[in-house]
Write a protein that holds these residues in place. Structure first.
Motif, PDB file in Angstrom:
ATOM      1  N   THR A 131       0.815  -1.220   0.000  1.00 17.99           N
ATOM      2  CA  THR A 131       0.000   0.000   0.000  1.00 17.99           C
ATOM      3  C   THR A 131       0.846   1.265   0.000  1.00 17.99           C
TER       4      THR A 131
ATOM      5  N   ASP B 280       4.901   3.463  -4.223  1.00 14.28           N
ATOM      6  CA  ASP B 280       4.428   4.330  -5.294  1.00 14.28           C
ATOM      7  C   ASP B 280       4.962   3.824  -6.626  1.00 14.28           C
TER       8      ASP B 280
ATOM      9  N   ARG C 151      -2.050  16.138  -9.127  1.00 15.33           N
ATOM     10  CA  ARG C 151      -3.409  15.850  -9.595  1.00 15.33           C
ATOM     11  C   ARG C 151      -4.137  14.926  -8.620  1.00 15.33           C
ATOM     12  N   LYS C 152      -3.412  13.927  -8.110  1.00  9.34           N
ATOM     13  CA  LYS C 152      -4.021  13.017  -7.144  1.00  9.34           C
ATOM     14  C   LYS C 152      -4.409  13.758  -5.864  1.00  9.34           C
ATOM     15  N   LEU C 153      -3.546  14.638  -5.405  1.00  9.00           N
ATOM     16  CA  LEU C 153      -3.828  15.405  -4.196  1.00  9.00           C
ATOM     17  C   LEU C 153      -5.038  16.321  -4.402  1.00  9.00           C
TER      18      LEU C 153
ATOM     19  N   ARG D 126      -7.481  15.862  -6.493  1.00 10.79           N
ATOM     20  CA  ARG D 126      -8.678  15.019  -6.572  1.00 10.79           C
ATOM     21  C   ARG D 126      -9.128  14.595  -5.178  1.00 10.79           C
ATOM     22  N   LYS D 127      -8.181  14.214  -4.320  1.00 13.86           N
ATOM     23  CA  LYS D 127      -8.539  13.831  -2.949  1.00 13.86           C
ATOM     24  C   LYS D 127      -9.185  14.987  -2.202  1.00 13.86           C
ATOM     25  N   GLN D 128      -8.620  16.182  -2.364  1.00 16.54           N
ATOM     26  CA  GLN D 128      -9.193  17.352  -1.693  1.00 16.54           C
ATOM     27  C   GLN D 128     -10.581  17.669  -2.231  1.00 16.54           C
ATOM     28  N   ARG D 129     -10.752  17.525  -3.547  1.00 12.58           N
ATOM     29  CA  ARG D 129     -12.054  17.778  -4.151  1.00 12.58           C
ATOM     30  C   ARG D 129     -13.097  16.784  -3.625  1.00 12.58           C
ATOM     31  N   LEU D 130     -12.707  15.523  -3.512  1.00 13.83           N
ATOM     32  CA  LEU D 130     -13.626  14.515  -2.996  1.00 13.83           C
ATOM     33  C   LEU D 130     -13.964  14.766  -1.527  1.00 13.83           C
ATOM     34  N   ARG D 131     -12.981  15.183  -0.750  1.00 14.20           N
ATOM     35  CA  ARG D 131     -13.246  15.495   0.664  1.00 14.20           C
ATOM     36  C   ARG D 131     -14.232  16.646   0.790  1.00 14.20           C
TER      37      ARG D 131
ATOM     38  N   GLN E 256     -17.654  15.352  -0.089  1.00  9.54           N
ATOM     39  CA  GLN E 256     -18.191  14.520   0.989  1.00  9.54           C
ATOM     40  C   GLN E 256     -18.650  15.376   2.158  1.00  9.54           C
TER      41      GLN E 256
END
Length: 77
Positions: free
Chosen positions: A36, A39, A56-58, A60-65, A68
């Motif tokens: 896990t 990388d 981009r991943k960061l 996206r995570k912030q956008r999803l948070r 939510q």
């Protein structure tokens, strides 16, 4: 005669089952790529691309948070 034959077949089947149970278990080897914390981007030749993808991943995570949190408040369905 039939009962005797059935007993012999049952004994042979039991011996086969017991013989197979002593076979060593074959386990898959551990690969770092499937851990896990590993990388997969480390192997890419261009570190700039790795950094862009990480950003981009960061994002996206912030956008999803945020989405939510809004959904938990009932603001967005």
């Amino acid at each position: 005669m039939s009962n005797f034959l059935f007993c012999i077949l049952k004994a042979v089947a039991l011996a086969a089952v017991l013989g197979v149970s002593h076979a060593p278990a074959i386990l898959p080897t551990r690969r770092r790529a499937f851990e896990t914390s590993y990388d997969l981007n480390r192997g890419l030749p261009d570190p700039g691309k790795c950094q862009e993808r990480a950003l981009r991943k960061l994002a996206r995570k912030q956008r999803l948070r945020c989405l939510q949190a809004q959904a938990a408040k009932g603001g967005r369905t």
